[in-house]
Design a protein around this motif. Structure first.
Motif, PDB file in Angstrom:
ATOM      1  N   VAL A   1       0.842  -1.200   0.000  1.00 45.18           N
ATOM      2  CA  VAL A   1       0.000   0.000   0.000  1.00 45.18           C
ATOM      3  C   VAL A   1       0.876   1.248   0.000  1.00 45.18           C
ATOM      4  N   ALA A   2       1.952   1.231   0.776  1.00 47.57           N
ATOM      5  CA  ALA A   2       2.862   2.385   0.818  1.00 47.57           C
ATOM      6  C   ALA A   2       3.484   2.629  -0.556  1.00 47.57           C
ATOM      7  N   LEU A   3       3.913   1.573  -1.214  1.00 52.46           N
ATOM      8  CA  LEU A   3       4.488   1.715  -2.549  1.00 52.46           C
ATOM      9  C   LEU A   3       3.452   2.258  -3.525  1.00 52.46           C
ATOM     10  N   ASN A   4       2.229   1.784  -3.422  1.00 56.22           N
ATOM     11  CA  ASN A   4       1.151   2.256  -4.287  1.00 56.22           C
ATOM     12  C   ASN A   4       0.890   3.747  -4.073  1.00 56.22           C
ATOM     13  N   ILE A   5       0.832   4.171  -2.821  1.00 59.36           N
ATOM     14  CA  ILE A   5       0.615   5.593  -2.516  1.00 59.36           C
ATOM     15  C   ILE A   5       1.753   6.430  -3.075  1.00 59.36           C
ATOM     16  N   GLN A   6       2.986   5.976  -2.875  1.00 60.33           N
ATOM     17  CA  GLN A   6       4.147   6.731  -3.350  1.00 60.33           C
ATOM     18  C   GLN A   6       4.124   6.843  -4.882  1.00 60.33           C
ATOM     19  N   GLN A   7       3.817   5.752  -5.574  1.00 55.76           N
ATOM     20  CA  GLN A   7       3.780   5.789  -7.034  1.00 55.76           C
ATOM     21  C   GLN A   7       2.666   6.699  -7.553  1.00 55.76           C
ATOM     22  N   GLN A   8       1.488   6.629  -6.929  1.00 56.75           N
ATOM     23  CA  GLN A   8       0.381   7.488  -7.366  1.00 56.75           C
ATOM     24  C   GLN A   8       0.686   8.963  -7.103  1.00 56.75           C
ATOM     25  N   ALA A   9       1.292   9.246  -5.965  1.00 56.16           N
ATOM     26  CA  ALA A   9       1.622  10.635  -5.641  1.00 56.16           C
ATOM     27  C   ALA A   9       2.658  11.179  -6.616  1.00 56.16           C
ATOM     28  N   GLN A  10       3.673  10.385  -6.913  1.00 54.55           N
ATOM     29  CA  GLN A  10       4.703  10.835  -7.840  1.00 54.55           C
ATOM     30  C   GLN A  10       4.143  10.970  -9.257  1.00 54.55           C
ATOM     31  N   ALA A  11       3.196  10.097  -9.622  1.00 58.04           N
ATOM     32  CA  ALA A  11       2.571  10.201 -10.947  1.00 58.04           C
ATOM     33  C   ALA A  11       1.752  11.485 -11.069  1.00 58.04           C
ATOM     34  N   ASN A  12       1.265  12.002  -9.937  1.00 60.85           N
ATOM     35  CA  ASN A  12       0.495  13.249  -9.911  1.00 60.85           C
ATOM     36  C   ASN A  12       1.381  14.451  -9.569  1.00 60.85           C
ATOM     37  N   ASP A  13       2.687  14.312  -9.759  1.00 63.19           N
ATOM     38  CA  ASP A  13       3.667  15.385  -9.544  1.00 63.19           C
ATOM     39  C   ASP A  13       3.667  15.911  -8.115  1.00 63.19           C
ATOM     40  N   MET A  14       3.532  15.025  -7.164  1.00 65.42           N
ATOM     41  CA  MET A  14       3.634  15.417  -5.757  1.00 65.42           C
ATOM     42  C   MET A  14       5.001  14.949  -5.258  1.00 65.42           C
ATOM     43  N   PRO A  15       5.763  15.839  -4.627  1.00 68.66           N
ATOM     44  CA  PRO A  15       7.141  15.507  -4.221  1.00 68.66           C
ATOM     45  C   PRO A  15       7.194  14.600  -2.976  1.00 68.66           C
ATOM     46  N   VAL A  16       7.006  13.305  -3.197  1.00 72.27           N
ATOM     47  CA  VAL A  16       7.003  12.338  -2.096  1.00 72.27           C
ATOM     48  C   VAL A  16       8.299  11.540  -2.145  1.00 72.27           C
ATOM     49  N   ARG A  17       8.979  11.471  -1.006  1.00 73.69           N
ATOM     50  CA  ARG A  17      10.240  10.727  -0.909  1.00 73.69           C
ATOM     51  C   ARG A  17      10.008   9.338  -0.329  1.00 73.69           C
ATOM     52  N   GLN A  18       9.169   9.257   0.715  1.00 76.33           N
ATOM     53  CA  GLN A  18       8.964   7.977   1.400  1.00 76.33           C
ATOM     54  C   GLN A  18       7.558   7.945   1.981  1.00 76.33           C
ATOM     55  N   VAL A  19       6.974   6.732   2.018  1.00 75.78           N
ATOM     56  CA  VAL A  19       5.634   6.547   2.584  1.00 75.78           C
ATOM     57  C   VAL A  19       5.671   5.342   3.509  1.00 75.78           C
ATOM     58  N   GLN A  20       5.024   5.496   4.640  1.00 73.85           N
ATOM     59  CA  GLN A  20       4.885   4.379   5.586  1.00 73.85           C
ATOM     60  C   GLN A  20       3.408   4.255   5.941  1.00 73.85           C
ATOM     61  N   VAL A  21       2.900   3.022   5.909  1.00 73.45           N
ATOM     62  CA  VAL A  21       1.485   2.768   6.164  1.00 73.45           C
ATOM     63  C   VAL A  21       1.362   1.795   7.332  1.00 73.45           C
ATOM     64  N   ARG A  22       0.414   2.057   8.211  1.00 72.12           N
ATOM     65  CA  ARG A  22       0.072   1.154   9.318  1.00 72.12           C
ATOM     66  C   ARG A  22      -1.373   0.731   9.128  1.00 72.12           C
TER      67      ARG A  22
END
Length: 172
Positions: free
Chosen positions: A105-126
């Protein structure tokens, strides 16, 4: 008289064997995890062998009744212990599954955010035990100029795409 005693002994032995066989068959079929079935089959085979050989061992004076050869109380205690061990293994397996799902899920969020030009470096999900998102932590890329607008856009994106509340999202 002696023939009747022998016949009763054989009938009792057969009853004990069938009861133990049926109980072990039911237990074997109740085990959900396939990799534990082979161990249970082996254990069942050993128990059935002892039950089957009990009269023969009794003839040679090595054993008396089945109750002295196999203590039912000890059997059920060991069975309960095995059940607890299986529950622990299932819990550990479940926690590993949750961790892998959290990473996915964290990888999915990071990929979607980067695809939408949002500057995301790392995502952690609980996640919760029911695989629902409990909290999302996002570290934004500091090498880019991250303004309040980008943070708000990312927050709105996460709330809309993953149905999250504002307090479930931590932005760093």
């Amino acid at each position: 008289m002696e023939r009747g005693v022998r016949l009763d002994g054989i009938m009792n032995w057969m009853k004990e064997f069938l009861i133990v066989y049926l109980l072990l068959t039911i237990l074997t079929n109740l085990v959900a995890v396939d990799r534990y079935k082979k161990h249970l089959h082996f254990f069942s085979g050993v128990v059935l062998l002892f039950v089957f050989l009990a009269p023969v061992l009794g003839v040679f004076g090595k054993a008396g009744k089945l109750e002295s050869l196999i203590s039912y109380e000890a059997f059920w205690e060991k069975l309960d212990s095995a059940k607890q061990d299986m529950e622990k293994l299932e819990f550990l397996q479940n926690s590993q599954t949750v961790a892998k799902y959290e990473q996915a899920v964290a990888l999915n969020i990071q990929q979607q955010a980067q695809a939408n030009d949002m500057p995301v470096r790392q995502v952690q999900v609980r996640l919760t035990d029911s695989y629902e998102i409990r909290q999302v932590s996002v570290w934004m890329d500091l090498s880019q100029d991250v303004g309040k607008e980008a943070r708000e856009r990312l927050l709105r994106f996460l709330q809309k795409a993953y149905n999250l509340k504002k307090e479930q999202v931590l932005l760093y």
